[in-house]
Design an enzyme around this catalytic site. Structure first.
Site, mmCIF file in Angstrom:
data_model
loop_
_atom_site.group_PDB
_atom_site.id
_atom_site.type_symbol
_atom_site.label_atom_id
_atom_site.label_comp_id
_atom_site.label_asym_id
_atom_site.label_seq_id
_atom_site.Cartn_x
_atom_site.Cartn_y
_atom_site.Cartn_z
ATOM 1 N N GLU A 1 0.827 -1.207 0.000
ATOM 2 C CA GLU A 1 0.000 0.000 0.000
ATOM 3 C C GLU A 1 0.866 1.265 0.000
ATOM 4 O O GLU A 1 0.523 2.262 -0.646
ATOM 5 C CB GLU A 1 -0.940 -0.023 1.219
ATOM 6 C CG GLU A 1 -2.057 0.981 1.140
ATOM 7 C CD GLU A 1 -3.176 0.689 2.135
ATOM 8 O OE1 GLU A 1 -3.305 -0.474 2.595
ATOM 9 O OE2 GLU A 1 -3.924 1.610 2.444
ATOM 10 N N GLU B 1 2.164 1.611 -3.438
ATOM 11 C CA GLU B 1 1.062 2.065 -4.294
ATOM 12 C C GLU B 1 0.856 3.577 -4.154
ATOM 13 O O GLU B 1 0.678 4.291 -5.146
ATOM 14 C CB GLU B 1 -0.226 1.319 -3.899
ATOM 15 C CG GLU B 1 -1.423 1.674 -4.770
ATOM 16 C CD GLU B 1 -2.725 1.043 -4.265
ATOM 17 O OE1 GLU B 1 -2.698 0.274 -3.285
ATOM 18 O OE2 GLU B 1 -3.773 1.355 -4.857
ATOM 19 N N CYS C 1 -8.189 -1.753 4.415
ATOM 20 C CA CYS C 1 -8.122 -2.897 5.341
ATOM 21 C C CYS C 1 -9.465 -3.276 5.918
ATOM 22 O O CYS C 1 -9.639 -4.382 6.407
ATOM 23 C CB CYS C 1 -7.213 -2.583 6.520
ATOM 24 S SG CYS C 1 -5.613 -2.018 6.027
ATOM 25 N N SER D 1 -7.206 2.032 -2.112
ATOM 26 C CA SER D 1 -6.061 1.179 -2.423
ATOM 27 C C SER D 1 -6.551 -0.168 -2.938
ATOM 28 O O SER D 1 -7.525 -0.723 -2.429
ATOM 29 C CB SER D 1 -5.233 0.968 -1.153
ATOM 30 O OG SER D 1 -4.373 -0.144 -1.321
ATOM 31 N N LYS E 1 -15.624 -9.194 8.340
ATOM 32 C CA LYS E 1 -14.606 -10.098 7.785
ATOM 33 C C LYS E 1 -15.242 -11.411 7.337
ATOM 34 O O LYS E 1 -14.715 -12.092 6.458
ATOM 35 C CB LYS E 1 -13.512 -10.378 8.811
ATOM 36 C CG LYS E 1 -12.640 -9.168 9.127
ATOM 37 C CD LYS E 1 -11.565 -8.959 8.081
ATOM 38 C CE LYS E 1 -10.774 -7.685 8.349
ATOM 39 N NZ LYS E 1 -10.007 -7.267 7.163
ATOM 40 N N GLU F 1 -16.403 -10.488 3.997
ATOM 41 C CA GLU F 1 -15.271 -10.316 3.087
ATOM 42 C C GLU F 1 -14.707 -11.662 2.618
ATOM 43 O O GLU F 1 -14.406 -11.837 1.431
ATOM 44 C CB GLU F 1 -14.167 -9.518 3.799
ATOM 45 C CG GLU F 1 -12.991 -9.176 2.912
ATOM 46 C CD GLU F 1 -11.830 -8.561 3.706
ATOM 47 O OE1 GLU F 1 -11.554 -9.041 4.820
ATOM 48 O OE2 GLU F 1 -11.221 -7.611 3.205
ATOM 49 N N GLU G 1 -14.606 -12.816 -5.390
ATOM 50 C CA GLU G 1 -13.281 -12.606 -6.003
ATOM 51 C C GLU G 1 -12.133 -13.023 -5.078
ATOM 52 O O GLU G 1 -10.980 -13.016 -5.490
ATOM 53 C CB GLU G 1 -13.115 -11.140 -6.438
ATOM 54 C CG GLU G 1 -13.110 -10.109 -5.321
ATOM 55 C CD GLU G 1 -14.501 -9.640 -4.898
ATOM 56 O OE1 GLU G 1 -15.486 -10.355 -5.182
ATOM 57 O OE2 GLU G 1 -14.602 -8.573 -4.256
ATOM 58 N N CYS H 1 -10.299 -1.303 14.851
ATOM 59 C CA CYS H 1 -10.616 -2.727 15.044
ATOM 60 C C CYS H 1 -10.738 -3.107 16.523
ATOM 61 O O CYS H 1 -11.468 -4.038 16.862
ATOM 62 C CB CYS H 1 -9.552 -3.586 14.391
ATOM 63 S SG CYS H 1 -9.227 -3.096 12.698
#
Lengths: 588, 171
Positions: A278, A281, A304, A324, A363, A366, A371, A519
């Protein structure tokens, strides 16, 4: 200041405080099932009633402002009987069996009924209809257990600005949920689970993966690896009676080994990997913008936090190019474990089961995004919340407090302090700046203890700017540039920072964490998370960071190793395949 | 399912399906009139219901978007007030009084007769969208009990045997 008497104790509080605030200051606990700190009182549950001298009837202390000279009694026969009556009425509608409820022993209604001495059900009448909504991968709603306290409505609307839950209908038939009895999967729910974190009963809970994890552990043909998110180590102890903010990293590793996981790895490792990707990037985007004068999406947002990703997909699809392309550390771990590590141990990806322990419900969503299967199979198989891991440890009969410390396994277990601070608001940004600054200048970030103080703490939107000087020749275009960063936690604050950006405020890099505090305050953490608890968990995380020899992601030798042996370099072809992703607009 | 789609088809062919599209053009005007005011949602819902005769989903979604309020909140307000309806209303609204006087003098029998004749329950609309059936709580005409209202017209001392005759002028 206003002075008043709570049970004959004189107390001074600022004007505009509620009786509940004053009582807390005076050291008296008033029970409530609906109130949330720092939020406008709803007065929905009526449990917090107190006697006020001169008032015609009992007063809901969460909503009643204090007045000079007020005399309040929080514990009289009338108050006790009224509270008991209210709770008895709530129980009479409540359709649920404590013995088999997900919240057994962790339920505010159950605890209150016990402390009020309710021993039988006086009112036999119609119960609520139990309609189960398990349409989403992360959350389960049960209308029968809902006591209509509206805490979930408050977090969903006022804190998260998502607005998928609201009070529907009227009277006994009213429900809390999406419009016109739709289920959560049909509406813009980001799966953050903040509703499940504040629910006083078992009406909203996470979808349980415990049984599937036991099954994988019991299967001799499966090689089961576990990764633990940075925020777990500062909160898991609370499941075993430790004070919030007690670090239990070593005991956690031992417990996971006893549970039967074949390897104990760390999401922190892929947090370090995230910083490499990241950070690079960001530098690439800046180079494209400043040197090549290309049109490039800036500021770059962090990626994240899966609730934030889904939020942007619903509400800000025009900014998806700004996010990102890095997968979250959880997903990077999954794809690396089933490729790089699979090769090392000579196993096929389909024989490896990756279990995550996350402070997060999103999560779970996710992990099953279609994908997220770059290893050829689903990269992360099961996601346990901190609470679920706590329960598994209890199921296994492990005396957690007596466990010795153990260490994470190699080569996906070593991490820097920069990875630890992914757990709290401001941490990903600080971790990224520690590395980016050093890449560009060749020198360590010149800040005390490497901390960027303005972006620490619980302020909703935080900003900092950092002048880059002494650049290496290849980064000369950044000489003298003020790097402007923003940090938001809680999606309502993300909305604020995006609106500020739209109004012209300039940023280069923005960190967004879905949950208040980051988190450490995630929807899957032990209940109940207040700001005080958030602060303690954050202190613990910074202590973990500062206590490490390695403080910067790029110094992690296992990170150097994975680039040397496998990935090549950040943003390499293989990195793109395994560590990066894309997003989809969900706006309808 | 088959039955439902047949019904929807019938609704689409009904007399005001074309004018409903035209109503959507007026929807923005209604929202514009109120949008700057605090508490705009309820007056907008009232005007929109007057326009369409009910609150269609597409209109509610538009109101939600333009007011920047979650759809769940708009739905919550619609569901809270019995005045609001998301079910298409018939050309004529029949309200049967079930206040105390009408109730004891046979209001329930009148309701049953209407329900049987029109083949709809309370809160429903006939397939041809001619009639909707509702229940009221006292129209202030207790001396004339039992009373029904069709639109703004009051019918007094109604007997189940008179139902057909009363309805015939609206058919």
């Amino acid at each position: 200041m206003v002075s008043l008497y709570i049970n004959n104790t004189k107390v001074e509080v600022p004007e505009g405080s509620t009786i509940l605030n004053a009582a807390q200051k005076a050291g008296y606990n008033i029970p409530t099932l609906c109130h949330l700190e720092s939020q406008i009182p709803k007065g929905a549950c009526r449990v917090c009633m107190v006697e006020v001298e001169g008032a015609k009837s009992l007063v809901a202390s969460c909503a009643a402002p204090v007045a000079e000279g007020m005399k309040v009694i929080t514990n009289s026969k009338t108050v006790r009987e009224a509270r008991k009556f209210v709770v008895e009425l709530l129980i009479s509608e409540h359709c649920g069996d404590c013995k088999t409820c997900d919240r057994n022993n962790d339920c505010e209604l159950q605890a209150l009924a016990y402390s009020l001495g309710i021993k039988d059900t006086r009112f036999e009448g119609e119960c609520l209809e139990s309609i189960i909504d398990d349409s989403t991968p992360a959350l389960v709603r049960d209308s029968g257990k809902c006591i209509k306290c509206r805490r979930c409505v408050t977090v969903c609307n006022e804190i998260q600005s998502v607005g998928s839950l609201f009070a529907q209908g009227r009277g006994f038939d009213s429900t809390i949920g999406p419009a016109f009895e739709q289920n959560l999967a049909e509406v813009p729910c980001v799966q953050c689970g903040q509703c499940a974190a504040v629910c006083p009963v078992g009406a909203i809970t996470e979808k349980d993966h415990i049984a599937s994890v036991w099954e994988a552990l019991d299967d001799p043909d499966k090689f089961v690896v576990v990764q633990t998110a940075p925020a777990i180590r500062a909160a898991l102890g609370e499941c075993f009676g430790y004070e919030p903010g007690t670090l239990v990293t070593g005991k956690m590793v031992t417990a996971l080994r006893i549970l039967g996981f074949d390897r104990i790895f760390d999401t922190n490792f892929t947090a370090d990997l995230t910083i490499m990707e990241e950070g690079t990037e960001l530098l690439l985007r800046l180079k494209k913008a400043l040197v090549n004068k290309e049109k490039v999406a800036l500021p770059q947002f962090t990626s994240c936090s899966p609730g934030w990703i889904k939020y942007a997909e619903y509400f800000y699809p025009d900014y998806l190019d700004n996010i990102s392309t890095c997968k979250s550390p959880q997903q990077m771990f999954g794809s690396v474990a089933k490729t790089y590590y699979a090769e090392k141990i000579g196993r096929k990806p389909e024989d490896i089961v990756v279990v995550s322990v996350m402070p997060c419900t999103a999560k779970k969503f996710e992990a099953q995004r279609p994908e997220m299967n770059d290893s050829g199979v689903q990269d992360v198989d099961y996601v346990l919340t901190t609470r679920e891991l706590g329960r598994m440890i209890q199921q296994a009969g492990i005396d957690f407090r007596e466990l010795p410390d153990d260490k994470m396994d190699s080569p996906l277990g070593m991490s820097s302090g920069a990875a630890d601070i992914f757990a709290n608001t401001g941490g990903v940004m600080e971790a990224a700046v520690r590395t980016v600054y050093e890449i560009v200048t060749g020198k360590e970030l010149p800040l005390e203890k490497l901390h960027i103080v303005p972006i620490m703490g619980l302020e909703g939107v935080k900003k900092a700017s950092l002048k880059i000087t002494g650049t290496k020749p290849e980064w000369g275009f950044l000489e003298g540039v003020e790097l402007k960063v923003g940090v938001a936690h809680g999606l309502g604050n993300a909305k604020k920072i995006i609106e500020a950006m739209r109004a012209g405020e300039e940023f280069h890099f923005i960190e967004v964490m879905t949950c208040p505090g980051g988190c450490i305050g995630g929807g899957g953490q032990p209940r109940f998370t207040t700001d005080e608890v958030r602060k303690k968990r954050i202190e613990a995380i910074y202590a973990e960071d500062e206590g490490k020899q390695l403080r910067k992601s790029h110094d992690n030798p296992e990170i150097k190793q994975i680039y040397e042996e496998f990935l090549g370099e950040p943003l390499s072809h293989l990195s793109h395949k395994l560590l990066h992703t894309h997003y989809v607009s969900r706006m309808n | 399912m088959g039955e439902k789609s047949a019904q929807q088809e019938k609704v689409c062919k009904c007399h005001d399906s074309i004018s409903e599209e035209q109503y959507y053009e007026q929807l923005d005007d209604i929202i514009d009139q109120h949008i700057e005011k605090e508490g705009a949602l309820i007056p907008i819902l009232q005007s929109v219901q007057n326009l369409f005769g009910y609150l269609p989903e597409a209109a509610l979604r538009k109101i939600s978007r333009r007011l920047n309020k979650p759809y769940s909140e708009v739905a919550g307000v619609v569901g809270f007030y019995s005045y609001f309806s998301t079910i298409p209303k018939g050309e004529n609204t029949i309200r049967v009084c079930l206040g105390t006087a009408c109730y004891v003098r046979g209001g329930k029998d009148v309701l049953k007769a209407l329900s049987d004749e029109l083949k709809i329950g309370v809160g429903e609309t006939t397939e041809d969208r001619k009639f909707s059936l509702e229940v009221g709580r006292c129209f202030g005409a207790c001396g004339l009990a039992p009373v029904i209202m069709i639109n703004d017209e009051v019918f007094q001392k109604v007997k189940p045997s008179r139902i057909n005759e009363i309805l015939s002028s609206y058919r």
